[in-house]
Design a protein around this motif. Structure first.
Motif, PDB file in Angstrom:
ATOM      1  N   ILE A  82      15.287  11.185  27.316  1.00 33.19           N
ATOM      2  CA  ILE A  82      15.508  11.520  28.725  1.00 33.19           C
ATOM      3  C   ILE A  82      15.595  10.241  29.538  1.00 33.19           C
ATOM      4  O   ILE A  82      14.788   9.329  29.373  1.00 33.19           O
ATOM      5  N   THR A  83      16.572  10.199  30.423  1.00 31.99           N
ATOM      6  CA  THR A  83      16.730   9.072  31.340  1.00 31.99           C
ATOM      7  C   THR A  83      16.837   9.582  32.768  1.00 31.99           C
ATOM      8  O   THR A  83      17.302  10.713  33.010  1.00 31.99           O
ATOM      9  N   ASN A  84      16.415   8.781  33.697  1.00 34.41           N
ATOM     10  CA  ASN A  84      16.512   9.110  35.119  1.00 34.41           C
ATOM     11  C   ASN A  84      16.975   7.881  35.879  1.00 34.41           C
ATOM     12  O   ASN A  84      16.644   6.750  35.495  1.00 34.41           O
ATOM     13  N   TYR A  85      17.705   8.130  36.955  1.00 34.36           N
ATOM     14  CA  TYR A  85      18.237   7.040  37.765  1.00 34.36           C
ATOM     15  C   TYR A  85      18.085   7.368  39.242  1.00 34.36           C
ATOM     16  O   TYR A  85      18.123   8.531  39.637  1.00 34.36           O
ATOM     17  N   ILE A  86      17.975   6.317  40.044  1.00 35.82           N
ATOM     18  CA  ILE A  86      18.057   6.564  41.481  1.00 35.82           C
ATOM     19  C   ILE A  86      19.509   6.811  41.842  1.00 35.82           C
ATOM     20  O   ILE A  86      20.426   6.393  41.138  1.00 35.82           O
ATOM     21  N   ASP A  87      19.722   7.517  42.942  1.00 35.88           N
ATOM     22  CA  ASP A  87      21.073   7.951  43.304  1.00 35.88           C
ATOM     23  C   ASP A  87      22.040   6.772  43.449  1.00 35.88           C
ATOM     24  O   ASP A  87      23.214   6.883  43.071  1.00 35.88           O
ATOM     25  N   SER A  88      21.565   5.667  43.961  1.00 36.85           N
ATOM     26  CA  SER A  88      22.469   4.552  44.246  1.00 36.85           C
ATOM     27  C   SER A  88      22.985   3.868  42.984  1.00 36.85           C
ATOM     28  O   SER A  88      23.932   3.076  43.060  1.00 36.85           O
ATOM     29  N   THR A  89      22.397   4.167  41.831  1.00 36.87           N
ATOM     30  CA  THR A  89      22.849   3.530  40.594  1.00 36.87           C
ATOM     31  C   THR A  89      23.478   4.508  39.609  1.00 36.87           C
ATOM     32  O   THR A  89      24.012   4.085  38.585  1.00 36.87           O
ATOM     33  N   LYS A  90      23.429   5.782  39.912  1.00 37.28           N
ATOM     34  CA  LYS A  90      24.013   6.771  39.002  1.00 37.28           C
ATOM     35  C   LYS A  90      25.497   6.516  38.790  1.00 37.28           C
ATOM     36  O   LYS A  90      26.240   6.293  39.737  1.00 37.28           O
ATOM     37  N   GLY A  91      25.884   6.548  37.525  1.00 33.78           N
ATOM     38  CA  GLY A  91      27.271   6.313  37.184  1.00 33.78           C
ATOM     39  C   GLY A  91      27.638   4.843  37.053  1.00 33.78           C
ATOM     40  O   GLY A  91      28.725   4.517  36.585  1.00 33.78           O
ATOM     41  N   ARG A  92      26.734   3.949  37.475  1.00 37.84           N
ATOM     42  CA  ARG A  92      27.006   2.516  37.372  1.00 37.84           C
ATOM     43  C   ARG A  92      26.033   1.812  36.423  1.00 37.84           C
ATOM     44  O   ARG A  92      26.404   0.840  35.764  1.00 37.84           O
ATOM     45  N   PHE A  93      24.807   2.295  36.380  1.00 32.95           N
ATOM     46  CA  PHE A  93      23.782   1.683  35.529  1.00 32.95           C
ATOM     47  C   PHE A  93      23.465   2.622  34.363  1.00 32.95           C
ATOM     48  O   PHE A  93      23.505   3.847  34.514  1.00 32.95           O
ATOM     49  N   PHE A  94      23.114   1.991  33.229  1.00 29.57           N
ATOM     50  CA  PHE A  94      22.777   2.779  32.048  1.00 29.57           C
ATOM     51  C   PHE A  94      21.587   2.136  31.355  1.00 29.57           C
ATOM     52  O   PHE A  94      21.654   0.968  30.963  1.00 29.57           O
ATOM     53  N   ILE A  95      20.493   2.900  31.210  1.00 28.93           N
ATOM     54  CA  ILE A  95      19.304   2.404  30.544  1.00 28.93           C
ATOM     55  C   ILE A  95      19.295   2.905  29.111  1.00 28.93           C
ATOM     56  O   ILE A  95      19.654   4.062  28.835  1.00 28.93           O
ATOM     57  N   SER A  96      18.890   2.039  28.199  1.00 30.51           N
ATOM     58  CA  SER A  96      18.783   2.415  26.803  1.00 30.51           C
ATOM     59  C   SER A  96      17.651   1.620  26.161  1.00 30.51           C
ATOM     60  O   SER A  96      17.143   0.668  26.760  1.00 30.51           O
TER      61      SER A  96
END
Length: 115
Positions: A56-70
């Motif tokens: 499961i990953t979560n992102y703040i709205d301002s980085t969704k679609g631009r940042f990817f955590i792995s």
């Protein structure tokens, strides 16, 4: 315990960077991992989070679609792939490890987005 971030630097708007955080001294696979950032004059904010197994990953709205955590539990490393970078992404980026008993911070790596 150590969390050592790397990969920061100066990049032009629209560019990409990949941050890494190498962990040691604790059982990495049992910790959820997060990336935080702190811009000058602002509070530290959560950027992205990934559960211990990476399901499961979560992102703040301002980085969704631009940042990817792995993460790679075999290498005790968590990554943050950042693309389409904007000047407002400029900050010190911190790696954070947490489980029910303990939490650890890295020393941070500077990301500057500027032309």
């Amino acid at each position: 315990v150590q969390l050592v971030e790397a990969g920061g630097g100066l990049v032009q708007p629209g560019g990409s960077l990949r941050l890494s955080c190498a962990a040691s001294g604790f059982t990495f696979s049992r910790f959820a991992m997060s990336w935080y950032r702190q811009a000058p004059g602002k509070e530290r904010e959560l950027v992205a989070r990934i559960t211990s197994a990476g399901a499961i990953t979560n992102y703040i709205d301002s980085t969704k679609g631009r940042f990817f955590i792995s993460r790679d539990n075999a290498k005790n490393t968590v990554y943050l792939q950042m693309s389409s970078l904007k000047p407002e992404d400029t900050a010190v980026y911190y790696c954070y490890a947490r489980n029910v008993l303990f939490d650890y911070w890295g020393q941070g790596t500077q990301v500057t987005v500027s032309s």
